[in-house]
Design an enzyme around this catalytic site. Sequence first.
Site, PDB file in Angstrom:
ATOM      1  N   ASP A  15       6.221 -23.167   7.195  1.00 14.56           N
ATOM      2  CA  ASP A  15       6.593 -23.189   8.603  1.00 14.56           C
ATOM      3  C   ASP A  15       8.114 -23.124   8.633  1.00 14.56           C
ATOM      4  O   ASP A  15       8.786 -24.104   8.298  1.00 14.56           O
ATOM      5  CB  ASP A  15       6.090 -24.457   9.287  1.00 14.56           C
ATOM      6  CG  ASP A  15       6.302 -24.436  10.796  1.00 14.56           C
ATOM      7  OD1 ASP A  15       7.348 -23.916  11.233  1.00 14.56           O
ATOM      8  OD2 ASP A  15       5.441 -24.925  11.537  1.00 14.56           O
ATOM      9  N   HIS A  16       8.654 -21.962   8.999  1.00 17.85           N
ATOM     10  CA  HIS A  16      10.101 -21.767   8.832  1.00 17.85           C
ATOM     11  C   HIS A  16      10.934 -22.719   9.675  1.00 17.85           C
ATOM     12  O   HIS A  16      12.110 -22.932   9.381  1.00 17.85           O
ATOM     13  CB  HIS A  16      10.486 -20.309   9.108  1.00 17.85           C
ATOM     14  CG  HIS A  16      10.460 -19.917  10.548  1.00 17.85           C
ATOM     15  ND1 HIS A  16       9.336 -19.431  11.169  1.00 17.85           N
ATOM     16  CD2 HIS A  16      11.431 -19.942  11.489  1.00 17.85           C
ATOM     17  CE1 HIS A  16       9.627 -19.166  12.435  1.00 17.85           C
ATOM     18  NE2 HIS A  16      10.881 -19.462  12.659  1.00 17.85           N
ATOM     19  N   GLU A  52      12.104 -19.296  24.711  1.00 15.40           N
ATOM     20  CA  GLU A  52      12.556 -17.974  24.283  1.00 15.40           C
ATOM     21  C   GLU A  52      12.820 -17.112  25.514  1.00 15.40           C
ATOM     22  O   GLU A  52      12.100 -17.208  26.512  1.00 15.40           O
ATOM     23  CB  GLU A  52      11.497 -17.289  23.421  1.00 15.40           C
ATOM     24  CG  GLU A  52      11.169 -18.017  22.141  1.00 15.40           C
ATOM     25  CD  GLU A  52      10.095 -17.292  21.347  1.00 15.40           C
ATOM     26  OE1 GLU A  52      10.451 -16.579  20.387  1.00 15.40           O
ATOM     27  OE2 GLU A  52       8.912 -17.418  21.691  1.00 15.40           O
ATOM     28  N   ARG A  84       0.815  -1.213   0.000  1.00 19.30           N
ATOM     29  CA  ARG A  84       0.000   0.000   0.000  1.00 19.30           C
ATOM     30  C   ARG A  84       0.849   1.264   0.000  1.00 19.30           C
ATOM     31  O   ARG A  84       0.389   2.333  -0.374  1.00 19.30           O
ATOM     32  CB  ARG A  84      -0.929  -0.001   1.227  1.00 19.30           C
ATOM     33  CG  ARG A  84      -2.045  -1.036   1.130  1.00 19.30           C
ATOM     34  CD  ARG A  84      -2.915  -1.041   2.363  1.00 19.30           C
ATOM     35  NE  ARG A  84      -2.173  -1.463   3.549  1.00 19.30           N
ATOM     36  CZ  ARG A  84      -2.715  -1.576   4.757  1.00 19.30           C
ATOM     37  NH1 ARG A  84      -3.994  -1.264   4.939  1.00 19.30           N
ATOM     38  NH2 ARG A  84      -1.984  -1.985   5.786  1.00 19.30           N
ATOM     39  N   HIS A 126       4.794 -25.022  14.777  1.00 16.21           N
ATOM     40  CA  HIS A 126       6.239 -25.299  14.811  1.00 16.21           C
ATOM     41  C   HIS A 126       6.566 -26.599  15.540  1.00 16.21           C
ATOM     42  O   HIS A 126       7.253 -27.475  15.016  1.00 16.21           O
ATOM     43  CB  HIS A 126       6.980 -24.161  15.523  1.00 16.21           C
ATOM     44  CG  HIS A 126       6.935 -22.851  14.806  1.00 16.21           C
ATOM     45  ND1 HIS A 126       6.906 -22.741  13.431  1.00 16.21           N
ATOM     46  CD2 HIS A 126       6.922 -21.577  15.271  1.00 16.21           C
ATOM     47  CE1 HIS A 126       6.887 -21.465  13.094  1.00 16.21           C
ATOM     48  NE2 HIS A 126       6.889 -20.739  14.190  1.00 16.21           N
ATOM     49  N   ASP A 130       0.410 -19.981  18.902  1.00 13.24           N
ATOM     50  CA  ASP A 130       1.531 -19.329  18.249  1.00 13.24           C
ATOM     51  C   ASP A 130       2.667 -20.289  17.920  1.00 13.24           C
ATOM     52  O   ASP A 130       3.322 -20.135  16.879  1.00 13.24           O
ATOM     53  CB  ASP A 130       2.063 -18.196  19.138  1.00 13.24           C
ATOM     54  CG  ASP A 130       3.073 -17.311  18.419  1.00 13.24           C
ATOM     55  OD1 ASP A 130       2.776 -16.908  17.277  1.00 13.24           O
ATOM     56  OD2 ASP A 130       4.130 -17.020  18.996  1.00 13.24           O
TER      57      ASP A 130
END
Length: 514
Positions: free
Chosen positions: A200-201, A239, A64, A263, A258
């Site tokens: 999914d990295h 994390e 945009r 994952h 999440d």
Amino acid sequence: MQAATVVENPMRAGMRLERTAEPCAVVIFGASGDLAKRKLIPALYRLVQEHLLPAEFAIIGLGRTAMTDEEFRDKMKASVVEFSEAKSVDEEVWQSFAGGMQFLPSNIDQPECYGELAKLLEQVDKEHGTQGNRLFYLSVAPEFYAEAVRQLGEAGLTKQDKGWVRVIIEKPFGTSLDSARELNQQILRYLDESQIYRIDHYLGKETVQNLLVFRFANGIYEPLWNRQYIDHVQITNAETVGVEGRGGYYEKSGVVRDMIQNHVFQVLSIVAMEPPASLSSEDVRDEKIKAMHSARAFTPERVAAECVRGQYGAGSIGGKPVPGYREEQGVAPDSTTETFAMVTMWFDNWRWSGVPFYIRSGKRLAKRVTEIAIQFRQVPHQLFGAAAMEQVSPNQLVIRIQPDEGITMRVAAKVPGQVTRIRDVNMDFRYGASFGVQLAEAYERLILDCILGDSTLYARKDMTERGWEIVMPILDYWAARKSEADFPNYEAGSWGPEESFHILEQQGRHWRRP
């Protein structure tokens, strides 16, 4: 610019060897966004730098924000410098790379924008020789996935008349089982399943890919990979960061939505799967979904006894004080969103019957680490006596996904001396030390695989829905008992709620401290 070419032996179907990527145009929706700047453009630049993409290649950025092609190139160059490992660009490579970059200001819900995109793609085909092959990358908010695909379909851009058309869709794929099913139905109106690449990295990480090699290329481990030799499995996804200014998003999500249902379950399925008939994408994904279909359903009784939710309070990370979750920007002062979850999985099949899989994932934990710990059974007879064996632990195989990617095997060894004393020792393999190369970013591997038409490391429709089927009873149970949540129940910088330790201790087991 010369692309690498290695012929793939057809007798070894599915074996991911280096192949020549076909000419194509990559269209990035949300090209002015954070993901494009941090991951996508640096990954594409690196693929060009490594000669893994052909000269007949182009990028069209959509967004945009109004900007010229030159402004887009300048911004992306700055991103590559900032977020690449080298913190610089090769000017010769960049000029070749940037020559195929264009930007088209657009809005996802405006049909006329797709008409302009179709014209631009025709022009790109002629100028850059991309042969009608198109990869659309939806790097936009999840609520726009279905609309983007619908508009592409209505504009005729999903048809594979001249070349192939593939669409990469980012996570989260839905927010519940119903929403995931609805999204699948919406996009399958315009795309065939073979055209859809749900990314999914985590599956692009080198160590996750190495799981397949480790299990199925080594005769020493696969015979032990079952209930007869393995006592339990621990998967830790920890994390140290908090919600990083994404409190508004996280309030609607939580760690189960999440991280765990996508994952962690993708990694779990590779650990639990049976050997595939081949390494073709469908054979591998068939075995992954078979394993997940054998996962025992969560009843209210199981959730109460075998699952734990938590939310971090104030504490310290790296010696610095950090606020509790409820003090984060965008978070309600009485929030019951979980920032930590522990779930106990059981697979009711021949290989894993009776073997618990303990999964924990959370924010503001003591260390940033993602690992799989395979705990083997104790020796059946204490030949060296109880006193000597008290000094050692059962054999353990630890596969580290991040950071310090590698594998550690814990074994018992005799301490030098005249008296027989036994101690744990580690046999270590580390990617950096063993191969002396910089590991490719996950997005490099995954984008290249999509261009090559290899969907092995992407989630199939049934896998996305199965993940939600498994976790929805947990989420529903917790949602019905919001008032019972005693939050915060763990200190930032710790390893989570004490209750998660008690569950293992009641079974005579202990969490590994990475």
